[in-house]
Design an enzyme around this catalytic site. Structure first.
Site, short mmCIF file in Angstrom:
data_model
loop_
_atom_site.label_atom_id
_atom_site.label_comp_id
_atom_site.label_asym_id
_atom_site.label_seq_id
_atom_site.Cartn_x
_atom_site.Cartn_y
_atom_site.Cartn_z
N SER A 7 0.87 -1.18 0.00
CA SER A 7 0.00 0.00 0.00
C SER A 7 0.90 1.23 0.00
O SER A 7 2.04 1.16 0.50
CB SER A 7 -0.86 0.00 1.27
OG SER A 7 -1.35 1.30 1.54
N TYR B 241 -0.27 -0.53 10.51
CA TYR B 241 -0.62 -0.92 9.13
C TYR B 241 0.54 -0.60 8.18
O TYR B 241 0.93 -1.44 7.36
CB TYR B 241 -1.89 -0.18 8.71
CG TYR B 241 -2.34 -0.49 7.29
CD1 TYR B 241 -2.83 -1.75 6.96
CD2 TYR B 241 -2.28 0.49 6.29
CE1 TYR B 241 -3.24 -2.03 5.64
CE2 TYR B 241 -2.70 0.21 4.99
CZ TYR B 241 -3.18 -1.05 4.67
OH TYR B 241 -3.59 -1.33 3.39
N1 LIG Z 1 -8.69 -0.74 -0.94
C1 LIG Z 1 -7.64 0.05 -0.96
O1 LIG Z 1 -7.76 1.27 -1.20
C2 LIG Z 1 -6.27 -0.50 -0.70
C3 LIG Z 1 -5.20 0.38 -0.74
C4 LIG Z 1 -3.93 -0.09 -0.52
C5 LIG Z 1 -3.72 -1.43 -0.26
N2 LIG Z 1 -4.79 -2.29 -0.21
C6 LIG Z 1 -4.51 -3.70 0.07
O2 LIG Z 1 -5.25 -4.51 -0.80
C7 LIG Z 1 -5.50 -5.77 -0.19
C8 LIG Z 1 -6.96 -6.16 -0.40
O3 LIG Z 1 -7.76 -5.27 0.35
P1 LIG Z 1 -9.22 -4.81 -0.08
O4 LIG Z 1 -9.18 -3.36 -0.27
O5 LIG Z 1 -9.76 -5.67 -1.14
O6 LIG Z 1 -10.00 -5.05 1.31
P2 LIG Z 1 -11.10 -6.11 1.74
O7 LIG Z 1 -12.26 -6.08 0.82
O8 LIG Z 1 -11.34 -5.86 3.20
O9 LIG Z 1 -10.36 -7.48 1.54
C9 LIG Z 1 -9.41 -7.95 2.45
C10 LIG Z 1 -9.53 -9.44 2.54
O10 LIG Z 1 -8.59 -9.92 3.51
C11 LIG Z 1 -9.22 -10.96 4.21
N3 LIG Z 1 -8.65 -11.17 5.53
C12 LIG Z 1 -8.58 -10.30 6.56
N4 LIG Z 1 -8.05 -10.90 7.64
C13 LIG Z 1 -7.77 -12.18 7.27
C14 LIG Z 1 -7.24 -13.29 7.94
N5 LIG Z 1 -6.87 -13.24 9.24
N6 LIG Z 1 -7.10 -14.45 7.27
C15 LIG Z 1 -7.49 -14.53 5.98
N7 LIG Z 1 -8.02 -13.51 5.28
C16 LIG Z 1 -8.16 -12.35 5.94
C17 LIG Z 1 -10.66 -10.54 4.32
O11 LIG Z 1 -11.42 -11.70 4.53
P3 LIG Z 1 -12.68 -11.72 5.49
O12 LIG Z 1 -13.81 -11.55 4.54
O13 LIG Z 1 -12.60 -13.06 6.12
O14 LIG Z 1 -12.57 -10.61 6.48
C18 LIG Z 1 -10.92 -9.91 2.98
O15 LIG Z 1 -11.36 -10.87 2.05
C19 LIG Z 1 -5.10 -5.64 1.28
O16 LIG Z 1 -3.85 -6.28 1.48
C20 LIG Z 1 -4.96 -4.14 1.46
O17 LIG Z 1 -4.02 -3.81 2.46
C21 LIG Z 1 -6.04 -1.85 -0.43
#
Ligand SMILES: NC(=O)c1ccc[n+]([C@@H]2O[C@H](COP(=O)([O-])OP(=O)(O)OC[C@H]3O[C@@H](n4cnc5c(N)ncnc54)[C@H](OP(=O)(O)O)[C@@H]3O)[C@@H](O)[C@H]2O)c1
Length: 312
Positions: free
Chosen positions: A150, A176
């Protein structure tokens, strides 16, 4: 390196013309947000995709949409779960996408290994998973690993002196940010150690996308991030992407032929990022501290005994 894709390219566009028939991918956190769009693009290109999620029922829609998608239970913060997942895996693994993540847990929490939960989930769990699946990655032909970092990584180096906030007050965003620096260092470390097996690893930042990731943020924090107005309504600044656009850099790194043989690097908006000095100012680029091979080796040595311990 450069690619023909800009920040608005979607995951499907990035993989247009790429045939992944017969290739196998694992996407952690594939049942929501960017993970779901990553799964869709890889599966639409012909790959067999395993969605690793805490609740496999959350992937029912994806499994129904694509016959070659399956869902398996995995809790990255739980070493027993990581061990069971790795033990049950069989056959080669062409693409490991370390996508799952948690952001800004309001209170300091620890997992069973005594690691702060954001670091345990975002970094340590993925490190254990990669170690446990190394035989499967080696079995594949030129496997790739992708870690999701990120832009937040620009705000904090990994703190080797106090990684779990035992001496300094817990700060949710710093925790984070550190975990996202660790995710880049993991890609650099894998590249340094496993290139001899034909495995390449890169890290990426997806940009800004509305997903469930902000579930732990209060309204004041959402407003400070420019993602919410004073009435509590989500706002979408023009630099935000759709989830389909947010998954593009991930699939570029996981599957595009443009990345053949390339590893140990950091990408955003479908391009390799310039190296910058991390701190409060930069909004883009990869921090020198995250791509530093010395820090990558140091973190690997620090975490490896714990990561391996989860598997035994
Ligand atoms: N969205 C953004 O703007 C953004 C920006 C920078 C980086 N990112 C990165 O992109 C990645 C995906 O994030 P996203 O935005 O798609 O968010 P998201 O929709 O919240 O997806 C995150 C996923 O991680 C899973 N997760 C959380 N804790 C876990 C655990 N203990 N074991 C297994 N799975 C777990 C969640 O599963 P559950 O459904 O079980 O909770 C969810 O499916 C992350 O690494 C995040 O840091 C996102």
């Amino acid at each position: 390196m450069t690619t023909p894709f800009g920040m608005r390219a979607t995951a499907t566009e990035v993989l247009e013309g790429t045939d992944l028939t017969g290739r196998r991918a694992l996407v952690t956190g594939g049942a929501s947000g960017l993970g779901t769009e990553t799964v869709r693009a890889l599966a639409a290109a012909g790959a067999h995709v395993t969605v690793a999620t805490r609740d496999p029922r959350a992937a029912d829609g994806l499994v129904a949409e694509f016959p070659q998608v399956r869902a398996e239970a995995l809790d990255l913060a739980d070493p027993d779960s990581v061990r069971a997942f790795c033990a049950a895996w069989s056959g080669p693994l062409d693409m490991l996408v370390a996508n799952a993540g948690v952001m800004m847990l309001p209170d300091r929490r620890f997992n069973a290994q005594g690691w702060e939960t954001q670091l345990a989930t975002n970094y340590l769990g993925h490190f254990s998973l990669a170690l446990g699946l190394l035989p499967a990655l080696r079995e594949a032909d030129r496997a790739r690993v992708v870690t999701l970092s990120s832009g937040a990584h620009l705000r904090a180096p990994f703190d080797f002196d106090d990684p779990h906030f035992e001496r300094r007050p817990y700060d949710a965003f710093t925790a984070y940010a550190r975990s996202k620096t660790a995710d880049v260092l993991l890609a650099v470390g894998i590249q340094r150690r496993w290139a001899e097996y034909g495995i390449t690893a890169n890290a990426c930042a997806p940009g800004w996308i509305h997903t469930n990731l902000t579930r732990h943020l209060d309204q004041a924090t959402m407003r400070a991030f420019g993602a919410m107005d004073e009435h509590g309504e989500l706002v979408t600044p023009d630099y935000y992407k759709t989830p389909e656009q947010g998954a593009a850099t991930t699939v570029l790194l996981a599957a595009s032929p443009l990345l053949d043989g390339i590893g140990g690097r950091y990408f955003e908006d479908n391009q390799e990022s310039p190296v910058v000095d991390g701190g409060p100012e930069p909004m883009a680029g990869v921090a020198r501290w995250s791509i530093d091979p010395v820090a990558a080796d140091r973190l690997w040595e620090y975490a490896q005994p714990v990561a391996l311990g989860a598997l035994s």
